[in-house]
Design an enzyme around this catalytic site. Structure first.
Site, PDB file in Angstrom:
ATOM      1  N   HIS A 116       5.301  40.494  12.769  1.00 38.53           N
ATOM      2  CA  HIS A 116       5.874  41.710  13.346  1.00 38.53           C
ATOM      3  C   HIS A 116       7.307  41.422  13.766  1.00 38.53           C
ATOM      4  O   HIS A 116       7.562  40.711  14.738  1.00 38.53           O
ATOM      5  CB  HIS A 116       5.043  42.164  14.540  1.00 38.53           C
ATOM      6  CG  HIS A 116       5.340  43.562  14.974  1.00 38.53           C
ATOM      7  ND1 HIS A 116       6.481  44.247  14.583  1.00 38.53           N
ATOM      8  CD2 HIS A 116       4.649  44.428  15.781  1.00 38.53           C
ATOM      9  CE1 HIS A 116       6.486  45.445  15.124  1.00 38.53           C
ATOM     10  NE2 HIS A 116       5.378  45.583  15.859  1.00 38.53           N
ATOM     11  N   HIS A 136       2.204  50.766   9.833  1.00 36.34           N
ATOM     12  CA  HIS A 136       2.670  49.866  10.881  1.00 36.34           C
ATOM     13  C   HIS A 136       1.826  48.593  10.843  1.00 36.34           C
ATOM     14  O   HIS A 136       2.366  47.499  10.883  1.00 36.34           O
ATOM     15  CB  HIS A 136       2.587  50.567  12.236  1.00 36.34           C
ATOM     16  CG  HIS A 136       3.350  49.883  13.311  1.00 36.34           C
ATOM     17  ND1 HIS A 136       4.662  49.519  13.170  1.00 36.34           N
ATOM     18  CD2 HIS A 136       2.973  49.486  14.567  1.00 36.34           C
ATOM     19  CE1 HIS A 136       5.082  48.929  14.283  1.00 36.34           C
ATOM     20  NE2 HIS A 136       4.069  48.901  15.140  1.00 36.34           N
ATOM     21  N   LYS A 140       3.159  43.234   7.200  1.00 31.20           N
ATOM     22  CA  LYS A 140       3.158  42.372   8.386  1.00 31.20           C
ATOM     23  C   LYS A 140       2.159  41.236   8.241  1.00 31.20           C
ATOM     24  O   LYS A 140       2.227  40.249   8.989  1.00 31.20           O
ATOM     25  CB  LYS A 140       2.854  43.181   9.645  1.00 31.20           C
ATOM     26  CG  LYS A 140       4.002  44.068  10.117  1.00 31.20           C
ATOM     27  CD  LYS A 140       3.681  44.712  11.455  1.00 31.20           C
ATOM     28  CE  LYS A 140       4.810  45.619  11.946  1.00 31.20           C
ATOM     29  NZ  LYS A 140       4.912  46.863  11.148  1.00 31.20           N
ATOM     30  N   CYS A 184       9.306  48.974  18.440  1.00 31.15           N
ATOM     31  CA  CYS A 184       8.943  48.597  17.072  1.00 31.15           C
ATOM     32  C   CYS A 184       9.143  49.723  16.062  1.00 31.15           C
ATOM     33  O   CYS A 184       8.953  49.527  14.869  1.00 31.15           O
ATOM     34  CB  CYS A 184       7.501  48.126  17.046  1.00 31.15           C
ATOM     35  SG  CYS A 184       7.181  46.828  18.259  1.00 31.15           S
ATOM     36  N   PHE A 241       5.981  50.601  21.205  1.00 34.55           N
ATOM     37  CA  PHE A 241       5.629  50.692  22.619  1.00 34.55           C
ATOM     38  C   PHE A 241       6.340  51.900  23.226  1.00 34.55           C
ATOM     39  O   PHE A 241       7.476  52.214  22.887  1.00 34.55           O
ATOM     40  CB  PHE A 241       6.067  49.437  23.365  1.00 34.55           C
ATOM     41  CG  PHE A 241       5.118  48.267  23.242  1.00 34.55           C
ATOM     42  CD1 PHE A 241       3.992  48.313  22.461  1.00 34.55           C
ATOM     43  CD2 PHE A 241       5.373  47.088  23.943  1.00 34.55           C
ATOM     44  CE1 PHE A 241       3.124  47.238  22.354  1.00 34.55           C
ATOM     45  CE2 PHE A 241       4.517  45.994  23.854  1.00 34.55           C
ATOM     46  CZ  PHE A 241       3.389  46.070  23.060  1.00 34.55           C
ATOM     47  N   GLU A 293      -4.154  54.000  13.650  1.00 38.03           N
ATOM     48  CA  GLU A 293      -3.358  54.369  12.476  1.00 38.03           C
ATOM     49  C   GLU A 293      -4.247  54.838  11.324  1.00 38.03           C
ATOM     50  O   GLU A 293      -3.915  55.785  10.609  1.00 38.03           O
ATOM     51  CB  GLU A 293      -2.502  53.182  12.047  1.00 38.03           C
ATOM     52  CG  GLU A 293      -1.379  53.554  11.113  1.00 38.03           C
ATOM     53  CD  GLU A 293      -0.382  52.428  10.940  1.00 38.03           C
ATOM     54  OE1 GLU A 293       0.660  52.685  10.303  1.00 38.03           O
ATOM     55  OE2 GLU A 293      -0.621  51.299  11.407  1.00 38.03           O
TER      56      GLU A 293
END
Length: 415
Positions: free
Chosen positions: A342, A305, A337, A161, A401, A316
């Site tokens: 996502h 993110h 998002k 991502c 990831f 975050e």
């Protein structure tokens, strides 16, 4: 070292297949979530996604090539066509100085699924001769290069991502240090199929709320996972002097990039956000913006993110506070998002575009669906309604990831 600017934008997304529609829907707080239409999802716990609507590949791809091109690469070609047209870069840069850095988190996973089904039901002799080139994740980058004769550096990064933010950051570095004059950068993804949904559900990453208005709710205490999206986000990066010489329209400058790894876990972020903290620090340091400067809260915007997963949003928030200290509470932060879902490897590309538009217009898109504050997420997330807020710099963050962390700093062009 060269200054690097943005001269073109293009996107295909769940909230619009061009930059203007995408942006207008973001600032209006409109999401792109709905029941999955690409396949029968009745057997899955998650039954909604953020699908691209009304996409017509023949508008940007030769008809004979469409059947040989996976959907992720079709999205990339369509977004690249928009960005190149927007920048007027074509025939304005030497082919060996023109690069493409377009990545994908998983590449042609729908082609993989289709051809695997063929093999199991009809035998290996029925596998398409285009299976391998359609599936491999570098083919979007290669296809764009072939279409526009971009013979310079070509780097299709795969970092889950964080892919698109890494491609943009590495393209920034390539131009900054003189390896290219212009680069097409970003990412593309088309993973809304039973295999990908099943995998994400079983690793407990997706929301199972199945309420389009309450499924992707970053930083809200009720969050339970992300909504899977798809599409592409592409920008044109160019050396400032090169853009100036051809009298190009310049959106903004890219001034900083951070790239780190948690080296901690396959899917979970570092519990103390160590990698993310260092990534943000590096990006901000390269941009010459002091995290503790008195005006940072007034001049900076962060597009995080912001996945709507319990661990990511908490981690975050911790990272932002660790870098900016008390100033973090004065920085507007919004997760787009909450509207696009996502988009995996394409996420950083469309979020970079949203960040560029926030700099250009002085409008910060909202984090929609935000109702219940979380004590662990206590910053200003621009809840539910866009905000007029003039900013000079912006930070776009992506976390993937495997512990991949990427961030870019963009700023209004200083003469």
């Amino acid at each position: 070292m060269k200054r690097v600017v943005v001269t073109g934008l293009g996107c295909v997304s769940p909230v619009g297949n061009d930059v203007n529609t995408f942006w207008q829907n973001l600032i209006a707080g409109k999401h792109g979530f709905g029941e999955i239409t690409k396949f029968d999802a009745s057997d899955l716990k998650t039954k909604i996604a953020a699908e691209v609507k009304d996409f017509h590949p023949e508008d940007s791809i030769e008809k004979t090539a469409i059947r040989k091109t996976d959907l992720f690469a079709q999205y990339a070609l369509a977004a690249a066509a928009q960005a190149i047209e927007d920048s007027h870069i074509l025939n304005q840069v030497e082919p060996n100085r023109f690069g493409v850095y377009v990545g994908s988190g998983v590449g042609g996973i729908s082609t993989f699924l289709t051809e695997t089904e063929k093999m199991l039901t009809k035998g290996p002799q029925r596998i398409s001769p285009f299976f391998i080139p359609m599936m491999i994740a570098n083919m979007a980058s290669a296809s764009i290069a072939m279409k526009y004769n971009a013979q310079g550096p070509n780097l299709p990064i795969v970092s889950a991502c964080a892919t698109s933010t890494h491609t943009i950051g590495e393209a920034f570095r390539a131009i900054k240090y003189g390896y290219a004059d212009a680069i097409v950068a970003g990412g593309a993804e088309a993973s809304i199929n039973p295999l990908a949904l099943g995998g994400f559900i079983n690793c407990m990453a997706l929301s199972t709320t199945n309420d389009p208005d309450n499924s992707s709710i970053p930083f809200d205490k009720r969050r339970d996972g992300f909504v899977l999206g798809e599409g592409a986000g592409i920008i044109i990066l160019e050396a400032y002097e090169h853009a100036l010489k051809r009298n190009a329209r310049i959106y903004c400058e890219i001034s900083g990039y951070g790239n780190t790894c948690d080296a901690y876990h396959m899917t979970a972020p570092h519990p103390e956000a160590a990698g993310a903290i260092e990534m943000i620090r590096l990006a901000v340091e390269e941009s010459s913006q002091s995290p503790s400067s008195a005006d940072v809260g007034e001049s900076l915007y962060i597009n995080p993110h912001g996945t709507s997963t319990p661990l990511n949003d908490k981690s975050e928030t911790l990272a932002i506070k660790a870098v900016f200290g008390e100033m973090a509470y004065r920085i507007p932060i919004s997760s787009t998002k909450s509207m696009t879902g996502h988009m995996l490897g394409a996420a950083g590309g469309v979020e970079a575009i949203a960040t560029v538009k926030a700099l250009e217009t002085g409008i910060i898109p909202p984090t929609i669906g935000y109702k219940e504050p979380d004590p662990d997420c206590d910053l200003d997330y621009v809840p539910n309604t866009a905000r007029n807020h003039d900013i000079d710099k912006a930070l776009s963050i992506s976390l993937g990831f495997g512990g991949h962390n990427a961030g870019i700093v963009l700023n209004k062009l200083a003469q």
